[in-house]
Design a protein around this motif. Structure first.
Motif, PDB file in Angstrom:
ATOM      1  N   ILE A   1      -6.388 -40.289  -0.237  1.00  0.00           N
ATOM      2  CA  ILE A   1      -4.985 -40.271  -0.651  1.00  0.00           C
ATOM      3  C   ILE A   1      -4.604 -38.882  -1.173  1.00  0.00           C
ATOM      4  N   SER A   2      -3.397 -38.431  -0.794  1.00  0.00           N
ATOM      5  CA  SER A   2      -2.849 -37.189  -1.332  1.00  0.00           C
ATOM      6  C   SER A   2      -1.322 -37.327  -1.372  1.00  0.00           C
ATOM      7  N   ASN A   3      -0.687 -36.423  -2.123  1.00  0.00           N
ATOM      8  CA  ASN A   3       0.772 -36.372  -2.239  1.00  0.00           C
ATOM      9  C   ASN A   3       1.359 -37.722  -2.696  1.00  0.00           C
ATOM     10  N   PHE A   4       0.674 -38.379  -3.603  1.00  0.00           N
ATOM     11  CA  PHE A   4       1.137 -39.682  -4.080  1.00  0.00           C
ATOM     12  C   PHE A   4       2.367 -39.506  -4.971  1.00  0.00           C
ATOM     13  N   SER A   5       3.404 -40.355  -4.748  1.00  0.00           N
ATOM     14  CA  SER A   5       4.616 -40.295  -5.571  1.00  0.00           C
ATOM     15  C   SER A   5       5.229 -41.687  -5.641  1.00  0.00           C
ATOM     16  N   SER A   6       5.953 -41.920  -6.718  1.00  0.00           N
ATOM     17  CA  SER A   6       6.600 -43.210  -6.943  1.00  0.00           C
ATOM     18  C   SER A   6       8.116 -42.983  -7.054  1.00  0.00           C
ATOM     19  N   ALA A   7       8.882 -43.701  -6.236  1.00  0.00           N
ATOM     20  CA  ALA A   7      10.341 -43.561  -6.236  1.00  0.00           C
ATOM     21  C   ALA A   7      10.945 -44.457  -7.313  1.00  0.00           C
ATOM     22  N   PRO A   8      12.145 -44.131  -7.801  1.00  0.00           N
ATOM     23  CA  PRO A   8      12.817 -45.002  -8.784  1.00  0.00           C
ATOM     24  C   PRO A   8      13.033 -46.422  -8.275  1.00  0.00           C
ATOM     25  N   SER A   9      13.103 -46.592  -6.968  1.00  0.00           N
ATOM     26  CA  SER A   9      13.306 -47.924  -6.390  1.00  0.00           C
ATOM     27  C   SER A   9      12.071 -48.803  -6.506  1.00  0.00           C
ATOM     28  N   GLY A  10      10.921 -48.207  -6.838  1.00  0.00           N
ATOM     29  CA  GLY A  10       9.687 -48.979  -6.922  1.00  0.00           C
ATOM     30  C   GLY A  10       8.804 -48.827  -5.708  1.00  0.00           C
ATOM     31  N   HIS A  11       9.304 -48.150  -4.655  1.00  0.00           N
ATOM     32  CA  HIS A  11       8.488 -47.913  -3.469  1.00  0.00           C
ATOM     33  C   HIS A  11       7.518 -46.767  -3.750  1.00  0.00           C
ATOM     34  N   LEU A  12       6.336 -46.817  -3.126  1.00  0.00           N
ATOM     35  CA  LEU A  12       5.304 -45.791  -3.300  1.00  0.00           C
ATOM     36  C   LEU A  12       5.113 -45.051  -1.987  1.00  0.00           C
TER      37      LEU A  12
ATOM     38  N   THR B   1       0.165 -39.930   1.378  1.00  0.00           N
ATOM     39  CA  THR B   1      -0.419 -39.524   2.654  1.00  0.00           C
ATOM     40  C   THR B   1      -1.913 -39.813   2.620  1.00  0.00           C
ATOM     41  N   VAL B   2      -2.451 -40.328   3.732  1.00  0.00           N
ATOM     42  CA  VAL B   2      -3.906 -40.444   3.875  1.00  0.00           C
ATOM     43  C   VAL B   2      -4.343 -39.406   4.898  1.00  0.00           C
ATOM     44  N   LYS B   3      -5.480 -38.800   4.613  1.00  0.00           N
ATOM     45  CA  LYS B   3      -5.916 -37.700   5.480  1.00  0.00           C
ATOM     46  C   LYS B   3      -7.430 -37.701   5.596  1.00  0.00           C
ATOM     47  N   ASP B   4      -7.893 -37.027   6.638  1.00  0.00           N
ATOM     48  CA  ASP B   4      -9.307 -36.706   6.773  1.00  0.00           C
ATOM     49  C   ASP B   4      -9.403 -35.242   7.161  1.00  0.00           C
ATOM     50  N   SER B   5     -10.537 -34.832   7.664  1.00  0.00           N
ATOM     51  CA  SER B   5     -10.727 -33.407   7.958  1.00  0.00           C
ATOM     52  C   SER B   5      -9.910 -32.922   9.146  1.00  0.00           C
ATOM     53  N   ALA B   6      -9.373 -33.851   9.995  1.00  0.00           N
ATOM     54  CA  ALA B   6      -8.687 -33.417  11.214  1.00  0.00           C
ATOM     55  C   ALA B   6      -7.211 -33.771  11.263  1.00  0.00           C
ATOM     56  N   ALA B   7      -6.741 -34.776  10.489  1.00  0.00           N
ATOM     57  CA  ALA B   7      -5.341 -35.190  10.626  1.00  0.00           C
ATOM     58  C   ALA B   7      -4.896 -35.864   9.345  1.00  0.00           C
ATOM     59  N   GLN B   8      -3.572 -36.180   9.298  1.00  0.00           N
ATOM     60  CA  GLN B   8      -3.015 -36.881   8.162  1.00  0.00           C
ATOM     61  C   GLN B   8      -1.948 -37.862   8.641  1.00  0.00           C
ATOM     62  N   LEU B   9      -1.686 -38.897   7.803  1.00  0.00           N
ATOM     63  CA  LEU B   9      -0.765 -39.960   8.167  1.00  0.00           C
ATOM     64  C   LEU B   9       0.079 -40.305   6.953  1.00  0.00           C
ATOM     65  N   SER B  10       1.429 -40.319   7.164  1.00  0.00           N
ATOM     66  CA  SER B  10       2.334 -40.704   6.087  1.00  0.00           C
ATOM     67  C   SER B  10       2.296 -42.215   5.906  1.00  0.00           C
ATOM     68  N   CYS B  11       2.359 -42.659   4.646  1.00  0.00           N
ATOM     69  CA  CYS B  11       2.284 -44.082   4.327  1.00  0.00           C
ATOM     70  C   CYS B  11       3.351 -44.431   3.308  1.00  0.00           C
ATOM     71  N   VAL B  12       3.780 -45.704   3.362  1.00  0.00           N
ATOM     72  CA  VAL B  12       4.732 -46.201   2.396  1.00  0.00           C
ATOM     73  C   VAL B  12       4.309 -47.613   1.998  1.00  0.00           C
ATOM     74  N   LEU B  13       4.377 -47.911   0.693  1.00  0.00           N
ATOM     75  CA  LEU B  13       4.122 -49.251   0.179  1.00  0.00           C
ATOM     76  C   LEU B  13       5.398 -49.720  -0.505  1.00  0.00           C
ATOM     77  N   PHE B  14       6.067 -50.681   0.122  1.00  0.00           N
ATOM     78  CA  PHE B  14       7.334 -51.156  -0.405  1.00  0.00           C
ATOM     79  C   PHE B  14       7.115 -52.074  -1.602  1.00  0.00           C
ATOM     80  N   ARG B  15       8.100 -52.132  -2.430  1.00  0.00           N
ATOM     81  CA  ARG B  15       8.011 -52.876  -3.676  1.00  0.00           C
ATOM     82  C   ARG B  15       7.736 -54.352  -3.440  1.00  0.00           C
ATOM     83  N   GLY B  16       8.176 -54.903  -2.335  1.00  0.00           N
ATOM     84  CA  GLY B  16       8.035 -56.336  -2.089  1.00  0.00           C
ATOM     85  C   GLY B  16       6.658 -56.760  -1.613  1.00  0.00           C
ATOM     86  N   GLU B  17       5.741 -55.826  -1.327  1.00  0.00           N
ATOM     87  CA  GLU B  17       4.406 -56.184  -0.848  1.00  0.00           C
ATOM     88  C   GLU B  17       3.572 -56.676  -2.033  1.00  0.00           C
ATOM     89  N   ALA B  18       3.398 -57.995  -2.136  1.00  0.00           N
ATOM     90  CA  ALA B  18       2.727 -58.574  -3.313  1.00  0.00           C
ATOM     91  C   ALA B  18       1.210 -58.572  -3.168  1.00  0.00           C
TER      92      ALA B  18
END
Length: 462
Positions: free
Chosen positions: A51-62, A65-82
């Motif tokens: 995990i890198s570049n972790f941030s929390s929005a005022p809306s509650g969404h997170l 980015t997940v990365k390894d030595s060759a690439a990276q992928l943007s991720c979002v965790l919405f507030r409703g995911e229980a």
């Protein structure tokens, strides 16, 4: 084929007619097609990374980015995911993510909509350890007020460990060296792997049912976090907490800490250290008995020294308070006055002598022959006095030596024997007989007289 130009200003058709129809898409349409393609063809996936570049929005969404030595992928965790544990997200942590691959149209970038989160490898075990530790601590299982002291002189203990591990060998070796009389009731069980925690908990309950024990020792040797995990299970912690007998936990090495260490009444760094703690009372008592004789002699000598010091102090105080002290002080002052008077007389004589010597020297310088004759006479007189003093000293030391020789002769055993006394010795060993009570009937004795010796055999003593 284009028609020929009618004039120099006619250039023919600049844009010839298209031969086929173009399928032109807008950016939004293309992005939606890519989104549908990713969602239909890829769909739900598991992804691992850091995990890198972790941030929390005022809306509650997170957002992160997940990365390894060759690439990276943007991720979002919405507030409703229980189902997802949001507390596991932290920069630098390696995780396993489950989610649906999609495209975020406003930016035209693909991203993962996270639905589940798991820690990768040892991180998951460590988080589980911390969670269980906090929960049990909140319930009061680690409270120091409930921890019981170990019996000082344990006679019988229960041992929960593997019968083939290094831990039991270390424990038996230390106990055999420090307290061989200690009885050990062994309940063998597995200390790692599937089902080991249940076996350990059952062994603790079994020893409590047995009852005739002073304490319980649970132990195993060192290992990795996975190897020691059986001692981090809640079932083991509950069994230790419910034990009516004091429990000593000695799991792993000094740097290893398990849940059982926190719940147990006493935690030992190693199996050998646990055996030393259990046998400390008996071992220290044995050492105390061994050192008692030396300590008693030391205390007796110290007491005698203190009493002698007190006696010397009292003697000095008595001497200072004695009436003779004032008389001695008066005599001392008289001696000082006499010494001062003598010094005055000597100073006067010395001054007169110096004056006469000055006159004599002046006279001698006038008549050298007379001065030479006087010096010769003084030399002769000094030589005679020297010889006389030397002979007198020799006679004096000879007399003192004869006196000492006579006194030494009077103190010798021959003089004692000459006065009618005798010396009795054991005929075999030659030891002097000073006490009649130590003479045994039938013992051969040798009695030395002034002249000769007498051999005898004792019939008894009074």
């Amino acid at each position: 084929m284009s028609r020929p130009a009618a004039s120099q200003w006619e250039f023919g058709e600049l844009f010839p007619a298209q031969q086929q129809q173009r399928n032109v898409l807008s950016v939004a349409e293309l992005t939606r097609q890519i989104k549908r393609l990713l969602e239909n063809q890829v769909g739900q996936v598991w992804v691992t990374g850091e995990i890198s570049n972790f941030s929390s929005a005022p809306s509650g969404h997170l957002y992160f980015t997940v990365k390894d030595s060759a690439a990276q992928l943007s991720c979002v965790l919405f507030r409703g995911e229980a189902l997802a544990d949001r507390s596991l997200l932290k920069d630098g942590r390696k995780v396993l993510l489950q989610g649906n691959l999609t495209v975020y149209e406003p930016r035209g970038s693909y991203q993962l909509r996270v639905t589940q989160i798991e820690l990768e490898g040892l991180g998951a075990l460590q988080v589980a350890f911390e969670k269980l530790k906090l929960r049990l601590q909140a319930e009061g299982l680690f409270d120091s007020a409930r921890k019981r002291p170990l019996p000082k002189f344990a006679q019988r203990i229960g041992l929960v460990t593997s019968p083939t591990g290094a831990a039991i060998r270390d424990v038996l070796h230390v106990i055999g060296r420090r307290n061989p009389s200690l009885e050990i009731i062994l309940v063998p069980c597995r200390v790692q792997g599937q089902g080991a925690a249940e076996e350990i908990a059952a062994a603790i309950r079994l020893l409590n049912e047995f009852g005739r024990l002073d304490l319980i020792l649970i132990t195993r040797g060192g290992g990795s976090l996975e190897d020691l995990w059986a001692f981090n299970e809640e079932v083991v912690a509950r069994a230790i907490f419910s034990s009516a007998l004091p429990v000593v936990s000695a799991v792993g090495h000094e740097i290893d800490f398990t849940i059982s260490d926190f719940v147990a009444d006493v935690r030992a760094a190693t199996p050998s250290a646990a055996a030393e703690i259990i046998t400390e009372g008996v071992f220290a008592s044995c050492q105390f008995v061994l050192d008692a004789s030396r300590r008693m002699r030391q205390l007796l000598s110290q007491q005698i020294g203190d009493k002698n010091h007190d006696f010397d102090q009292m003697t000095q105080r008595l001497a200072r308070a004695h009436p003779r002290r004032r008389l001695d002080e008066g005599m001392q002052r008289l001696d000082d006055a006499q010494s001062a008077l003598l010094r005055c007389i000597k100073n006067g004589l010395r001054q007169h002598r110096s004056a006469w010597q000055n006159l004599a020297e002046r006279l001698g310088r006038v008549r050298p022959a007379v001065l030479l004759k006087q010096r010769r006479e003084v030399l002769v007189q000094a030589s005679e006095r020297l010889h006389e003093q030397a002979h007198h000293r020799v006679r004096e030391w000879r007399n003192r030596l004869q006196t000492l020789e006579a006194r030494l002769g009077l103190l010798g055993p021959e003089q004692v024997l000459a006065r009618g006394y005798s010396i009795t010795q054991d005929a075999q060993s030659g030891d002097l007989v000073r006490d009649a009570k130590r003479v045994k009937p039938g013992q051969r004795l040798r009695t030395r007289l002034n002249r000769g010796e007498v051999l005898s055999r004792a019939e008894g003593s009074d």
